[in-house]
Write a protein that holds these residues in place. Structure first.
Motif, mmCIF file in Angstrom:
data_model
loop_
_atom_site.group_PDB
_atom_site.id
_atom_site.type_symbol
_atom_site.label_atom_id
_atom_site.label_comp_id
_atom_site.label_asym_id
_atom_site.label_seq_id
_atom_site.Cartn_x
_atom_site.Cartn_y
_atom_site.Cartn_z
ATOM 1 N N THR A 1 0.823 -1.199 0.000
ATOM 2 C CA THR A 1 0.000 0.000 0.000
ATOM 3 C C THR A 1 0.864 1.259 0.000
ATOM 4 O OG1 THR A 1 -1.764 -1.153 1.196
ATOM 5 C CG2 THR A 1 -1.802 1.245 1.257
ATOM 6 N N SER A 2 1.900 1.252 0.806
ATOM 7 C CA SER A 2 2.771 2.421 0.921
ATOM 8 C C SER A 2 3.485 2.728 -0.392
ATOM 9 C CB SER A 2 3.802 2.201 2.036
ATOM 10 O OG SER A 2 3.166 2.014 3.283
ATOM 11 N N ILE A 3 4.071 1.718 -0.995
ATOM 12 C CA ILE A 3 4.827 1.942 -2.232
ATOM 13 C C ILE A 3 3.881 2.341 -3.370
ATOM 14 C CG2 ILE A 3 6.315 0.860 -3.952
ATOM 15 C CD1 ILE A 3 7.530 -0.814 -1.730
ATOM 16 N N ALA A 4 2.669 1.788 -3.384
ATOM 17 C CA ALA A 4 1.706 2.152 -4.428
ATOM 18 C C ALA A 4 1.353 3.634 -4.349
ATOM 19 C CB ALA A 4 0.447 1.301 -4.288
ATOM 20 N N ALA A 5 1.182 4.150 -3.134
ATOM 21 C CA ALA A 5 0.882 5.580 -2.973
ATOM 22 C C ALA A 5 2.020 6.440 -3.501
ATOM 23 C CB ALA A 5 0.603 5.896 -1.507
ATOM 24 N N LEU A 6 3.250 5.995 -3.253
ATOM 25 C CA LEU A 6 4.410 6.718 -3.772
ATOM 26 C C LEU A 6 4.501 6.601 -5.287
ATOM 27 C CD1 LEU A 6 7.002 5.635 -1.049
ATOM 28 C CD2 LEU A 6 6.098 7.957 -1.384
ATOM 29 N N ARG A 7 4.156 5.451 -5.826
ATOM 30 C CA ARG A 7 4.246 5.226 -7.266
ATOM 31 C C ARG A 7 3.309 6.139 -8.066
ATOM 32 N NH1 ARG A 7 8.667 3.399 -9.691
ATOM 33 N NH2 ARG A 7 9.183 1.217 -9.285
ATOM 34 N N VAL A 8 2.148 6.474 -7.499
ATOM 35 C CA VAL A 8 1.244 7.374 -8.226
ATOM 36 C C VAL A 8 1.585 8.833 -7.984
ATOM 37 C CG1 VAL A 8 -0.663 5.733 -8.327
ATOM 38 C CG2 VAL A 8 -0.536 7.353 -6.409
ATOM 39 N N ASP B 1 -4.398 -4.275 -1.969
ATOM 40 C CA ASP B 1 -3.621 -3.361 -1.137
ATOM 41 C C ASP B 1 -2.950 -2.302 -2.009
ATOM 42 O OD1 ASP B 1 -4.181 -4.980 1.149
ATOM 43 O OD2 ASP B 1 -2.603 -6.346 0.533
ATOM 44 N N VAL B 2 -2.498 -2.737 -3.192
ATOM 45 C CA VAL B 2 -1.898 -1.792 -4.136
ATOM 46 C C VAL B 2 -2.926 -0.753 -4.567
ATOM 47 C CG1 VAL B 2 -0.872 -1.557 -6.432
ATOM 48 C CG2 VAL B 2 -0.171 -3.448 -4.936
ATOM 49 N N LEU B 3 -4.128 -1.203 -4.880
ATOM 50 C CA LEU B 3 -5.174 -0.280 -5.313
ATOM 51 C C LEU B 3 -5.497 0.749 -4.226
ATOM 52 C CD1 LEU B 3 -7.317 0.707 -7.283
ATOM 53 C CD2 LEU B 3 -8.852 -1.052 -6.376
ATOM 54 N N ALA B 4 -5.603 0.284 -2.989
ATOM 55 C CA ALA B 4 -5.897 1.217 -1.887
ATOM 56 C C ALA B 4 -4.823 2.297 -1.797
ATOM 57 C CB ALA B 4 -5.997 0.449 -0.568
ATOM 58 N N GLY B 5 -3.566 1.911 -1.965
ATOM 59 C CA GLY B 5 -2.485 2.883 -1.930
ATOM 60 C C GLY B 5 -2.551 3.858 -3.088
ATOM 61 N N MET B 6 -2.931 3.375 -4.264
ATOM 62 C CA MET B 6 -3.043 4.251 -5.431
ATOM 63 C C MET B 6 -4.150 5.282 -5.237
ATOM 64 S SD MET B 6 -2.523 1.398 -8.454
ATOM 65 C CE MET B 6 -2.540 2.560 -9.824
ATOM 66 N N ILE B 7 -5.269 4.856 -4.666
ATOM 67 C CA ILE B 7 -6.379 5.797 -4.443
ATOM 68 C C ILE B 7 -5.979 6.877 -3.446
ATOM 69 C CG2 ILE B 7 -8.738 6.050 -3.572
ATOM 70 C CD1 ILE B 7 -9.285 3.186 -4.579
ATOM 71 N N VAL B 8 -5.407 6.471 -2.313
ATOM 72 C CA VAL B 8 -5.044 7.461 -1.303
ATOM 73 C C VAL B 8 -3.942 8.384 -1.811
ATOM 74 C CG1 VAL B 8 -3.236 6.199 -0.021
ATOM 75 C CG2 VAL B 8 -4.778 7.755 1.190
ATOM 76 N N LEU C 1 3.621 -3.051 -8.858
ATOM 77 C CA LEU C 1 4.076 -1.732 -8.415
ATOM 78 C C LEU C 1 4.990 -1.083 -9.450
ATOM 79 C CD1 LEU C 1 4.934 -2.695 -4.721
ATOM 80 C CD2 LEU C 1 3.030 -1.231 -5.437
ATOM 81 N N ASP C 2 5.856 -1.879 -10.049
ATOM 82 C CA ASP C 2 6.818 -1.342 -11.008
ATOM 83 C C ASP C 2 6.186 -0.999 -12.351
ATOM 84 O OD1 ASP C 2 8.840 -1.675 -9.118
ATOM 85 O OD2 ASP C 2 9.274 -3.719 -9.790
ATOM 86 N N LEU C 3 4.977 -1.487 -12.595
ATOM 87 C CA LEU C 3 4.308 -1.229 -13.867
ATOM 88 C C LEU C 3 3.415 0.004 -13.831
ATOM 89 C CD1 LEU C 3 3.352 -4.920 -14.703
ATOM 90 C CD2 LEU C 3 5.110 -3.544 -15.826
ATOM 91 N N ILE C 4 3.157 0.536 -12.640
ATOM 92 C CA ILE C 4 2.289 1.713 -12.515
ATOM 93 C C ILE C 4 2.793 2.895 -13.348
ATOM 94 C CG2 ILE C 4 1.381 3.437 -10.899
ATOM 95 C CD1 ILE C 4 1.303 1.173 -8.768
#
Length: 509
Positions: free
Chosen positions: A270-277, A450-457, A497-500
């Protein structure tokens, strides 16, 4: 792109005639021609192709008669079979049947001119079968003889084109009414229908083409139609812009409240996904040793750990203090759900001052006391899969899967955004509903939510409102999975995560 129910489409057809003076006969003529043009666009030169056009007794059959007549402009190898009672044809359908006969076309009636066995041979020999048997609005299970004909098509056809909808699908749910045609391509008119995007109907449509047949744009873009499909153009308008003269504070601050000793990975994803977006600063409140794992994976995470295996109610004071330095919060991934974490969760919810995304175990805690939602004044996004949504509404999974009406009711009742995850993800807000069609089966594994939740936030922290953040993140989440290409197995969640960034780049360009 707007998407309509059966009733909404009927109102549009009625308005075409009564408000704009466009009679059904013109729409039928253009519908049939659009199917032929779509076939030519998809298959190329069809001058030597053979076609079998199967027409039912409704207006869908009338479209089929037009298709057959227009196909004869390309090739001599067109056979039309009427399946049903000619006496029950509408005026428009009967007129087009007469026109087809007038040009000397090969028109046969099942039971009179051709038997089922003979029809099976026609299906086998045709390069393309055009399914114009049943259109929108059919009720109850498909009956013989049409059901028998559909069995032959599914068994023996080489390539099937369905007119408007694959015959046998319930228009507003995508459910199979006993039997349904499995099409290679579906050409629908004016606007897509719900059966085109909801499973199992979506899978039976094959490639979907939406043809313009002269329905005024005013009707197609009416504000009274509140459901729509997410498009790349829509997401491009939502994506936060990045400017050269900026710093970490320019892109928002996220607080992730997640993880436990038993489920350490969710918090990291979740954390890394938020950073990725693109969020600029991320704090993680978690349990030891998840903080060490997170920092090892991404040193840019600012992590704080409590000294328990899972959160307890006293930890809420730490969370509320960290919340002061956040623009958006996500709570729940890997958090576990027990009496301790439930008390912790309720204390957080009672004191929320920032927009929040509730995922996973946060949703399980919420299911124990939905009235919490009525006391929260900040924007809330819920991201349940069908099992979690079933617990929220007290129903079984089969009752909630793709149940857009239930999601709409819940969103309106509690003034929240509901992201009901599935192969077609439904995003329900008080302003309308959105259907996402991106993604693939690589997302069918633990951690992708979990990735999706991080992307939304991460989007919300950058100033995107909850509705648009959900729309944008869900589309990019699916598109990221589509960027995965490997001859061995399916994508790992960590690879998502790396494909975002590749998905974002595709949308931006």
């Amino acid at each position: 792109m707007k998407i309509v129910t059966e009733q909404e489409m009927r109102k549009i057809d009625k308005a075409c005639s009564e408000q704009f003076g466009i009679p059904p006969s013109i729409l039928m003529e253009r519908a049939g021609l659009s199917v032929v043009l779509a076939i030519e666009q998809e298959l190329g030169d069809i001058t030597n192709s053979s076609f079998l056009v199967l027409c039912g007794p409704g207006n869908n059959g009338g479209d089929g008669f037009v298709v057959a007549r227009d196909l004869l402009e390309y090739t001599d190898y067109v056979t039309t079979v009427l399946v049903g009672d000619e006496a029950k044809l509408s005026e428009e359908s009967l007129t087009n049947l007469s026109r087809l006969r007038a040009i000397g076309a090969d028109v046969r009636k099942l039971g009179n001119d051709v038997t089922l066995n003979e029809l099976a041979e026609l299906v086998k020999s045709a390069d393309v079968v055009v399914d114009a048997l049943l259109g929108v609005g059919i009720k109850g299970e498909v009956r013989d003889p049409i059901a028998e004909v559909m069995k032959l098509v599914n068994l023996y056809s080489r390539y099937v084109v369905s007119v408007d909808v694959p015959s046998g699908l319930e228009t507003d749910t995508g459910a199979i009414l006993g039997i349904a045609i499995k099409a290679d391509m579906t050409v629908t008119f004016g606007l897509p229908k719900l059966c085109h995007v909801l499973y199992p109907g979506r899978e039976l449509c094959g490639k979907l083409k939406v043809a313009s047949i002269g329905i005024p744009r005013f009707l197609r873009e009416s504000k009274q139609i509140t459901r729509q499909i997410i498009t790349k153009q829509m997401v491009k308008k939502i994506l936060p812009r990045r400017v050269k003269d900026s710093h970490k504070g320019s892109y928002g601050k996220v607080l992730v409240i997640a993880g436990s000793r038993d489920y350490p990975g969710a918090a990291v994803l979740t954390s890394i996904a938020a950073l990725r977006v693109g969020c600029g600063y991320l704090q993680l409140l978690t349990c030891s040793p998840v903080d060490v794992m997170a920092i090892a994976k991404e040193p840019g995470i600012v992590a704080h750990a409590v000294n328990h295996d899972h959160f307890i109610k006293e930890d809420s004071q730490i969370a509320l203090k960290m919340m002061e330095n956040a623009d958006a919060i996500v709570i729940g991934p890997g958090m576990t759900c027990n009496s301790d974490t439930s008390e912790f969760f309720e204390r957080i919810m009672a004191n929320l001052t920032k927009p929040v995304v509730i995922d996973a175990d946060g949703l399980n805690c919420l299911a124990q006391n939905l009235q919490i939602l009525r006391k929260v004044s900040v924007p809330i996004v819920l991201t349940p899969h069908p099992g979690e949504f079933a617990r929220l509404v007290g129903k079984n999974i089969d009752e909630v899967r793709y149940n857009y009406k239930l999601a709409e009711e819940f969103a309106n009742k509690y003034n929240v955004t509901v992201v009901l995850k599935s192969a077609t993800t439904l995003i329900s807000t008080v302003d309308g509903m959105f259907f996402n069609l991106t993604g693939n089966t690589s997302l069918s594994k633990a951690g992708t939510g979990d990735v999706l939740a991080g992307m939304i936030v991460g989007m919300i922290a950058q100033g995107v409102d909850a509705k648009n953040a959900s729309v944008c993140a869900v589309y990019l989440h699916g598109l990221s999975a589509e960027h995965y290409s490997s001859s061995e197995g399916t994508m790992l969640t960590s690879e998502l995560l790396d494909l975002i960034p590749y998905a974002i780049k595709e949308v931006e360009s």
